[in-house]
Design an enzyme around this catalytic site. Structure first.
Site, short mmCIF file in Angstrom:
data_model
loop_
_atom_site.label_atom_id
_atom_site.label_comp_id
_atom_site.label_asym_id
_atom_site.label_seq_id
_atom_site.Cartn_x
_atom_site.Cartn_y
_atom_site.Cartn_z
N GLU A 1 0.78 -1.23 0.00
CA GLU A 1 0.00 0.00 0.00
C GLU A 1 0.82 1.30 0.00
O GLU A 1 0.61 2.17 0.85
CB GLU A 1 -0.97 0.00 1.19
CG GLU A 1 -2.03 -1.08 1.09
CD GLU A 1 -3.07 -1.01 2.22
OE1 GLU A 1 -2.85 -0.27 3.21
OE2 GLU A 1 -4.09 -1.69 2.11
N GLU B 1 -6.43 -8.11 0.10
CA GLU B 1 -6.94 -7.70 1.41
C GLU B 1 -8.40 -7.31 1.26
O GLU B 1 -8.76 -6.51 0.39
CB GLU B 1 -6.16 -6.51 2.00
CG GLU B 1 -4.79 -6.83 2.52
CD GLU B 1 -4.18 -5.66 3.31
OE1 GLU B 1 -4.95 -4.82 3.83
OE2 GLU B 1 -2.94 -5.60 3.39
#
Length: 472
Positions: free
Chosen positions: A260, A364
């Site tokens: 991320e 995720e």
């Protein structure tokens, strides 16, 4: 137990577990010779062929830090692109997150300790190490790997912070200092990799925290500013990636270059594509072609990466996409049916991208439809849902019965959780796979795969469907 071992002893044990190769890598790498993989966007990523076998630290499972290793190959290669990834993240283990293990932070009796950086900065180092050793030794055990396999899952995604990677000056021209972080998790990681191998669970190893923080979230190790693109941090990260690939590339299936990164921040957005390319070549140089490489969309959407690192200029690359519907007011306002609809729209977008680009994984996602889990937004920070995050904002209702202990969940809510789980699994099944976040949490059962299994809203067989064709 190693609770009484001093910090220096742990360093010595950890460093004893690996031996650096005789050559250091300090330069940017040039692409390997291009390989034609055919007309599909990527040929299947599985297969035993590999022109370089990376180092393989191997340890015997135990309840203490392992003290010796032996060469040990990884399990039978997974056939990426043909077989579906079905997995779970082992969140909060080697990178602390306050909402996953709030007790660790509460027990410090210091509300200024909000992440792993301040945990090391504000505590006595021997005490901090003692706490972390107990956590590394108990949060996930071999029994968890057995349970994960029994649940029909074939992958775990494991997180590591740069401060836990024991790189030396033989591998980098940049600093090797990680202060104030407390190192020492590496031997426990090696043990975990062997548990995975012993129980035929494949591993995606994810660099979850980079020098300077790649996103400013507490899950990067340090909450606040994202300074990863500043100074030597990016090049330092490349050396860390190279070291990981060299030392444990033979024990993992996929190395995720960075979790991320905040591509929406101009300085990070300006360097991330170059980092993905350089990281890919670094892995290929030291670990050959059988170790797969994973990149992410950097919050820019997969469409931003059209034609990037595809064959024939690259091979064995996967795209990691994260989907949560709880971190903005618009999505929190969704009805339950709208959450399902939104999932199905994501499915179509990812399927389109994967059909002509990289194999794609929904890496995720969770069952949560609120941000009510304690400290999900940061230690000491409330929830948008019940108005405790910021005053003067929209309030959706009470958090009671939505998170925390699942004994408070109604039967109707559990029924929805099953339906929502299936809609998001459908995303991954439509591309190359899915990985739920997370296996366990102390007090957020809507985020726990383990609790979902015991509570009945996640099936014991991940291919079982109560709502087939939910996105049709």
């Amino acid at each position: 137990m190693l609770r009484s071992l001093p910090l220096l002893a742990i360093f010595l044990v950890g460093f004893a577990l690996w031996t650096p190769s005789s050559h250091a890598q300090h330069c940017r790498l040039v692409p390997k010779q291009q390989v034609q993989l055919g007309t599909i966007p990527q040929a299947p990523l599985g297969g035993a062929g590999n022109n370089t076998v990376a180092g393989s630290g191997s340890v015997q499972p135990s309840q203490t830090v392992p003290t010796s290793i032996s060469a040990s190959p990884s399990a039978t290669p997974f056939n990426y692109g043909k077989d579906t990834i079905r997995g779970v993240n082992l969140g909060g283990w080697f990178v602390l997150e306050p909402w996953i293990t709030p007790s660790i932070f509460e027990n410090t009796n210091n509300s200024d300790i909000i992440d792993e950086y301040t945990f090391g900065q504000m505590l006595d180092p021997d005490y901090a190490l003692d706490v972390l050793q107990n956590h590394w030794n108990s949060w996930i055990t071999e029994d968890d790997f057995i349970a994960i396999k029994a649940a029909g899952l074939n992958h775990v995604r494991m997180q590591i912070g740069y401060w836990s990677v024991p790189i030396t000056s033989d591998y980098t021209n940049y600093t090797t200092s990680v202060s104030p972080y407390i190192p020492g998790a590496w031997p426990y990681l090696l043990r975990a990799l062997n548990w995975a191998k012993d129980h035929s669970v494949h591993v995606i190893l994810d660099l979850h925290g980079a020098p300077g923080s790649q996103n400013g979230y507490d899950n990067s190790g340090r909450r606040g500013s994202a300074n990863w693109a500043q100074g030597s941090n990016v090049n330092r990260t490349l050396d860390i990636i190279r070291f990981i690939a060299d030392q444990v590339g033979g024990m993992i299936d996929v190395l995720e270059l960075l979790n991320e990164p905040a591509g929406y921040q101009s300085d990070i957005g300006g360097v991330i594509s170059g980092f993905w390319q350089d990281g890919y070549h670094a892995v290929r140089q030291v670990a050959g072609t059988s170790l797969k490489v994973m990149i992410g969309d950097a919050f820019l959407g997969v469409g931003n990466w059209d034609g990037f690192l595809t064959a024939p200029s690259a091979q064995g690359v996967l795209m990691d996409y994260h989907e949560y519907q709880v971190f903005n007011y618009n999505q929190l306002g969704f009805s339950q049916d709208a959450h399902i609809t939104s999932s199905c729209q994501v499915l179509n977008n990812l399927k389109s991208y994967a059909s002509s680009n990289l194999y794609t994984v929904s890496g995720e996602w969770s069952n949560a439809i609120t941000d009510c889990a304690k400290w999900l937004n940061g230690r000491g920070v409330g929830a948008r849902w019940d108005g405790t995050w910021q005053p003067g904002q929209q309030v959706f209702g009470s958090c009671d019965g939505y998170s925390g202990d699942s004994s408070t969940f109604s039967s109707d809510y559990k029924k929805f959780l099953r339906k929502y789980w299936e809609s998001q699994v459908a995303i991954g099944e439509a591309v190359q796979g899915w990985i739920f976040w997370t296996w366990k949490a102390e007090s957020a059962d809507d985020w726990s795969y383990q609790k979902g299994l015991s509570g009945g809203w996640i099936p014991q067989d991940p291919t079982d469907r109560m709502y087939p064709n939910i996105c049709s």
